[in-house]
Design a protein around this motif. Sequence first.
Motif, mmCIF file in Angstrom:
data_model
loop_
_atom_site.group_PDB
_atom_site.id
_atom_site.type_symbol
_atom_site.label_atom_id
_atom_site.label_comp_id
_atom_site.label_asym_id
_atom_site.label_seq_id
_atom_site.Cartn_x
_atom_site.Cartn_y
_atom_site.Cartn_z
ATOM 1 N N MET A 52 56.371 17.681 -50.605
ATOM 2 C CA MET A 52 57.568 18.359 -50.277
ATOM 3 C C MET A 52 57.921 17.805 -48.912
ATOM 4 S SD MET A 52 57.477 22.305 -51.563
ATOM 5 C CE MET A 52 56.035 22.864 -50.777
ATOM 6 N N VAL A 53 57.044 17.909 -47.897
ATOM 7 C CA VAL A 53 57.104 17.335 -46.490
ATOM 8 C C VAL A 53 57.648 15.765 -46.668
ATOM 9 C CG1 VAL A 53 56.135 16.614 -44.242
ATOM 10 C CG2 VAL A 53 55.774 18.890 -45.479
ATOM 11 N N TRP A 97 64.635 22.859 -45.782
ATOM 12 C CA TRP A 97 63.754 22.082 -44.979
ATOM 13 C C TRP A 97 62.918 22.802 -43.986
ATOM 14 C CZ3 TRP A 97 67.422 17.187 -43.708
ATOM 15 C CH2 TRP A 97 67.628 16.716 -45.353
ATOM 16 N N SER A 98 63.680 23.853 -43.526
ATOM 17 C CA SER A 98 62.712 24.555 -42.420
ATOM 18 C C SER A 98 61.567 25.532 -42.904
ATOM 19 C CB SER A 98 63.579 25.620 -41.560
ATOM 20 O OG SER A 98 64.581 24.972 -40.927
ATOM 21 N N ALA A 99 61.846 25.809 -44.284
ATOM 22 C CA ALA A 99 60.572 26.551 -44.946
ATOM 23 C C ALA A 99 59.501 25.509 -45.272
ATOM 24 C CB ALA A 99 61.151 27.077 -46.161
ATOM 25 N N ILE A 100 59.796 24.375 -45.800
ATOM 26 C CA ILE A 100 58.894 23.324 -46.028
ATOM 27 C C ILE A 100 58.028 22.815 -44.619
ATOM 28 C CG2 ILE A 100 58.656 20.787 -46.500
ATOM 29 C CD1 ILE A 100 61.164 21.268 -48.539
ATOM 30 N N SER A 101 58.823 22.724 -43.486
ATOM 31 C CA SER A 101 58.031 22.592 -42.276
ATOM 32 C C SER A 101 57.029 23.773 -41.897
ATOM 33 C CB SER A 101 59.110 22.382 -41.272
ATOM 34 O OG SER A 101 59.905 21.277 -41.308
ATOM 35 N N GLN A 109 48.634 19.006 -42.312
ATOM 36 C CA GLN A 109 50.020 18.932 -43.247
ATOM 37 C C GLN A 109 51.175 18.620 -42.286
ATOM 38 O OE1 GLN A 109 50.285 18.569 -46.014
ATOM 39 N NE2 GLN A 109 49.148 19.949 -47.402
ATOM 40 N N ALA A 110 50.996 19.193 -40.955
ATOM 41 C CA ALA A 110 52.136 18.804 -40.122
ATOM 42 C C ALA A 110 52.301 17.512 -39.381
ATOM 43 C CB ALA A 110 52.115 19.984 -39.113
ATOM 44 N N GLU A 111 51.209 16.699 -39.626
ATOM 45 C CA GLU A 111 51.269 15.518 -38.948
ATOM 46 C C GLU A 111 52.306 14.557 -39.560
ATOM 47 O OE1 GLU A 111 51.020 12.627 -36.370
ATOM 48 O OE2 GLU A 111 50.102 14.639 -36.134
#
Length: 179
Positions: A52-53, A97-101, A109-111
């Motif tokens: 998703m990201v 998109w904010s929810a995916i972040s 996962q955030a990288e």
Amino acid sequence: MTREALLDAAESVLFEHGSQALTLAAVADRAGVSKGGLLYHFPTKDALVAAMVARTIEEFDALIDSYDDGSPGSYTRAHVEVTFEILGGEARTHRRWSAISAAAADPGQAEPMNEAMRRWHGRDPGEDPDPCAAQVVRLAVEGLWEVVSHVPDLYDEAQLAELRTHLLAMLEQPAPDRA
């Protein structure tokens, strides 16, 4: 069931119910497939979130490319145009998109999102008439996105249009003489 349809189902679960509700079972149910069918494409929840990201980053990059004509300052103008297109478009797009972040809060996962942010905001603004103003404008649209993600009805369509116009005008001004 296609990979894209499974990602759409996962995004719907995430957007409608939050990251706690994002389970493989909930996504499979939303997509109308067996859990095994989902696992064929995404063997873990982490793999699903990573996909998703990645898709979100690809979508943003494609939108930027559609506006960036390569002329001086066009990248920053594209960043503004894309942000306002998303904020003024389908009501749930920017929140999706904010929810995916948010779902990618784990450092591993955030990288990919962090790397995309480094690329989007770290791009040399030297091509802009005022490089410092270009950085301020990019940060302003990022902040606007964050605020609207939390309070979607804070700005109406006319207010967003006025902000867009003002930010784009800031990019056309030459850098002040610092001598």
